[in-house]
Design a protein around this motif. Structure first.
Motif, PDB file in Angstrom:
ATOM      1  N   THR A  82       0.852  -1.193   0.000  1.00 47.47           N
ATOM      2  CA  THR A  82       0.000   0.000   0.000  1.00 47.47           C
ATOM      3  C   THR A  82       0.888   1.244   0.000  1.00 47.47           C
ATOM      4  O   THR A  82       1.868   1.320   0.751  1.00 47.47           O
ATOM      5  CB  THR A  82      -0.922  -0.003   1.231  1.00 47.47           C
ATOM      6  OG1 THR A  82      -1.674  -1.212   1.237  1.00 47.47           O
ATOM      7  CG2 THR A  82      -1.866   1.182   1.202  1.00 47.47           C
ATOM      8  N   GLY A  83       0.541   2.200  -0.833  1.00 46.31           N
ATOM      9  CA  GLY A  83       1.368   3.391  -0.989  1.00 46.31           C
ATOM     10  C   GLY A  83       1.544   4.177   0.300  1.00 46.31           C
ATOM     11  O   GLY A  83       0.709   4.131   1.209  1.00 46.31           O
ATOM     12  N   ASP A  84       2.648   4.910   0.374  1.00 45.36           N
ATOM     13  CA  ASP A  84       2.965   5.685   1.574  1.00 45.36           C
ATOM     14  C   ASP A  84       2.655   7.166   1.336  1.00 45.36           C
ATOM     15  O   ASP A  84       3.496   8.036   1.499  1.00 45.36           O
ATOM     16  CB  ASP A  84       4.433   5.498   1.955  1.00 45.36           C
ATOM     17  CG  ASP A  84       4.716   5.998   3.369  1.00 45.36           C
ATOM     18  OD1 ASP A  84       3.740   6.263   4.106  1.00 45.36           O
ATOM     19  OD2 ASP A  84       5.894   6.124   3.721  1.00 45.36           O
ATOM     20  N   LYS A  85       1.429   7.416   0.906  1.00 43.59           N
ATOM     21  CA  LYS A  85       0.970   8.786   0.726  1.00 43.59           C
ATOM     22  C   LYS A  85      -0.323   8.978   1.491  1.00 43.59           C
ATOM     23  O   LYS A  85      -1.027   8.017   1.797  1.00 43.59           O
ATOM     24  CB  LYS A  85       0.745   9.084  -0.761  1.00 43.59           C
ATOM     25  CG  LYS A  85       2.004   9.022  -1.610  1.00 43.59           C
ATOM     26  CD  LYS A  85       1.698   9.391  -3.050  1.00 43.59           C
ATOM     27  CE  LYS A  85       2.979   9.386  -3.893  1.00 43.59           C
ATOM     28  NZ  LYS A  85       2.709   9.746  -5.302  1.00 43.59           N
ATOM     29  N   ARG A  86      -0.640  10.212   1.776  1.00 48.24           N
ATOM     30  CA  ARG A  86      -1.852  10.502   2.526  1.00 48.24           C
ATOM     31  C   ARG A  86      -3.074   9.956   1.777  1.00 48.24           C
ATOM     32  O   ARG A  86      -3.252  10.206   0.583  1.00 48.24           O
ATOM     33  CB  ARG A  86      -1.999  11.998   2.737  1.00 48.24           C
ATOM     34  CG  ARG A  86      -3.206  12.372   3.588  1.00 48.24           C
ATOM     35  CD  ARG A  86      -3.261  13.872   3.822  1.00 48.24           C
ATOM     36  NE  ARG A  86      -4.420  14.238   4.639  1.00 48.24           N
ATOM     37  CZ  ARG A  86      -4.741  15.481   4.955  1.00 48.24           C
ATOM     38  NH1 ARG A  86      -3.990  16.484   4.515  1.00 48.24           N
ATOM     39  NH2 ARG A  86      -5.804  15.723   5.705  1.00 48.24           N
ATOM     40  N   GLN A 146      -4.001  -7.338  11.375  1.00 48.90           N
ATOM     41  CA  GLN A 146      -5.427  -7.579  11.563  1.00 48.90           C
ATOM     42  C   GLN A 146      -6.248  -6.631  10.685  1.00 48.90           C
ATOM     43  O   GLN A 146      -7.323  -6.995  10.198  1.00 48.90           O
ATOM     44  CB  GLN A 146      -5.801  -7.412  13.039  1.00 48.90           C
ATOM     45  CG  GLN A 146      -7.251  -7.788  13.344  1.00 48.90           C
ATOM     46  CD  GLN A 146      -7.531  -7.774  14.830  1.00 48.90           C
ATOM     47  OE1 GLN A 146      -6.651  -7.508  15.643  1.00 48.90           O
ATOM     48  NE2 GLN A 146      -8.759  -8.055  15.207  1.00 48.90           N
ATOM     49  N   ASP A 147      -5.750  -5.422  10.467  1.00 48.48           N
ATOM     50  CA  ASP A 147      -6.427  -4.433   9.633  1.00 48.48           C
ATOM     51  C   ASP A 147      -5.543  -4.176   8.415  1.00 48.48           C
ATOM     52  O   ASP A 147      -4.599  -3.387   8.466  1.00 48.48           O
ATOM     53  CB  ASP A 147      -6.652  -3.140  10.425  1.00 48.48           C
ATOM     54  CG  ASP A 147      -7.537  -2.157   9.675  1.00 48.48           C
ATOM     55  OD1 ASP A 147      -8.141  -2.554   8.663  1.00 48.48           O
ATOM     56  OD2 ASP A 147      -7.629  -0.996  10.102  1.00 48.48           O
ATOM     57  N   PRO A 148      -5.802  -4.864   7.289  1.00 55.69           N
ATOM     58  CA  PRO A 148      -4.897  -4.748   6.135  1.00 55.69           C
ATOM     59  C   PRO A 148      -5.079  -3.443   5.370  1.00 55.69           C
ATOM     60  O   PRO A 148      -6.009  -2.666   5.612  1.00 55.69           O
ATOM     61  CB  PRO A 148      -5.299  -5.945   5.268  1.00 55.69           C
ATOM     62  CG  PRO A 148      -6.744  -6.172   5.601  1.00 55.69           C
ATOM     63  CD  PRO A 148      -6.896  -5.803   7.057  1.00 55.69           C
ATOM     64  N   PHE A 149      -4.177  -3.214   4.433  1.00 57.37           N
ATOM     65  CA  PHE A 149      -4.218  -2.087   3.498  1.00 57.37           C
ATOM     66  C   PHE A 149      -4.129  -0.731   4.207  1.00 57.37           C
ATOM     67  O   PHE A 149      -4.801   0.219   3.844  1.00 57.37           O
ATOM     68  CB  PHE A 149      -5.470  -2.158   2.611  1.00 57.37           C
ATOM     69  CG  PHE A 149      -5.657  -3.497   1.961  1.00 57.37           C
ATOM     70  CD1 PHE A 149      -4.741  -3.976   1.046  1.00 57.37           C
ATOM     71  CD2 PHE A 149      -6.747  -4.296   2.301  1.00 57.37           C
ATOM     72  CE1 PHE A 149      -4.903  -5.226   0.462  1.00 57.37           C
ATOM     73  CE2 PHE A 149      -6.911  -5.537   1.725  1.00 57.37           C
ATOM     74  CZ  PHE A 149      -5.989  -6.007   0.795  1.00 57.37           C
ATOM     75  N   GLU A 150      -3.281  -0.669   5.226  1.00 60.79           N
ATOM     76  CA  GLU A 150      -2.998   0.612   5.866  1.00 60.79           C
ATOM     77  C   GLU A 150      -1.840   1.290   5.135  1.00 60.79           C
ATOM     78  O   GLU A 150      -0.993   0.641   4.510  1.00 60.79           O
ATOM     79  CB  GLU A 150      -2.650   0.408   7.347  1.00 60.79           C
ATOM     80  CG  GLU A 150      -3.818  -0.090   8.204  1.00 60.79           C
ATOM     81  CD  GLU A 150      -4.941   0.922   8.297  1.00 60.79           C
ATOM     82  OE1 GLU A 150      -4.728   2.000   8.861  1.00 60.79           O
ATOM     83  OE2 GLU A 150      -6.032   0.637   7.766  1.00 60.79           O
TER      84      GLU A 150
END
Length: 331
Positions: A263-267, A298-302
């Motif tokens: 997952t990208g590291d942008k806002r 546990q909470d993906p796609f962060e």
């Protein structure tokens, strides 16, 4: 006789009936049990024989009744079962607690398929147990080698089916394997497949891939194994025939894929939506898989995270493309 109580706030330690009998009449015992912590609303009781010795006496259970001495709420159940169920058989019974105006869970039969290399030759030398964990608690330690069914042997592997009755566990998340022996031996366990007996899906797959070396002087080996991936059926596309269902349940003729999502590291890069993926090959395409069971989080796609997923699907040949997307729900 030992009892374990499950409530909305957790479960009790095993409560032994030894030295707790307050009153004894013909074929009936009454005792007071003081739980060390408030378990909340009780929803399940497991009772059974603590001893693992093969010479343990049988115990016939006809009726169970309990009352909360503070609220006077009363629960009673006719059981009419004998423990253990057979020589070296399962020594535990589980049942849901039904309170007035509260919905109770159900008792279900689980099918656990064990894939190994040498359990059948070593089964008389070892004790092997498993504890299943889900959102509704656990099953406690259940012996695996007393009820082998549908034993199948191949050139370099074997599989067998174990049946287990328990109060429904909800969504499964892990198993704990326990292995011990009175002599030197080695158990080579490959994987475990778990599902409800009356349902084709979901199938929970637990990858083990470990050889357990045990001997009489070694304490019990304990391994916690999280769910590796879940095979979920496509309710909208029921085009698989019975043969393919059997092959799927035995994890045969299937290919495992490991999917890593960066997952990208942008806002705003992360998502709370339900993410799906479809794989396309030169021989076939996969069903739609929901990427929900991340092996890391546990909470993906962060934002800025990497999530790994494992899926099992029919043979696709050489992959040439994928479809990945989400349903737009949430942030």
């Amino acid at each position: 006789l030992v009892m374990v109580f499950y409530g909305s706030n957790g479960k009790s330690n095993p409560v032994s009936m030894e030295n707790k009998v307050e009153h004894q009449a013909k074929n009936q015992i009454t005792c007071d049990i003081h739980l060390l912590s408030d378990l909340g609303t009780l929803y399940k009781v497991r009772l059974g024989l603590q001893s693992l010795e093969t010479s343990v006496s049988q115990l016939s259970l006809h009726h169970f009744k309990m009352q909360n001495t503070s609220t006077l709420d009363t629960f009673s159940l006719t059981i009419n079962k004998t423990l253990p169920f057979s020589l070296n058989g399962d020594r535990w019974i589980e049942f849901p607690v039904e309170w007035p105006l509260k919905e109770a869970l159900s008792v279900v039969t689980y099918h656990l398929t064990v894939f190994s290399r040498n359990i059948l030759s070593e089964r008389n030398l070892v004790h092997m147990a498993v504890c299943l964990y889900g959102t509704h608690g656990d099953t406690g330690n259940r012996s695996l080698l007393w009820s082998l069914q549908n034993v199948q042997q191949g050139e370099d592997n074997e599989s067998f089916l174990v049946t287990m009755d328990a109060v429904e566990l909800g969504e499964l998340d892990k198993v704990v394997l326990l292995v011990s022996s009175k002599t030197d031996c080695k158990l080579d366990i490959k994987k475990l497949l778990l599902k409800e007996a009356v349902k084709e899906h979901p199938i929970y797959v637990f990858e083990v891939n470990e050889a357990f070396s045990v001997d009489a002087d070694m304490p019990e080996i304990e391994r916690e194994i999280p769910v590796s991936f879940v095979i979920r059926g496509d309710k909208e596309k029921n085009c698989m025939d019975n043969k393919l269902h059997r092959e799927e349940s035995q994890a045969r003729n299937l290919t495992e894929y490991t999917i890593k999502v960066y997952t990208g590291d942008k806002r705003g890069a992360g998502t709370d939506a339900n993410v799906h993926i479809i794989l396309f090959g030169n021989e076939d395409k996969s069903e739609v898989f929901q990427l929900s069971q991340s092996l890391e989080h546990q909470d993906p796609f962060e934002r800025g995270k990497v999530d790994t997923f494992k899926i099992m699907t029919n043979r696709l040949g050489s992959l040439h493309s994928i479809e990945i997307g989400h349903d737009g729900k949430g942030f």
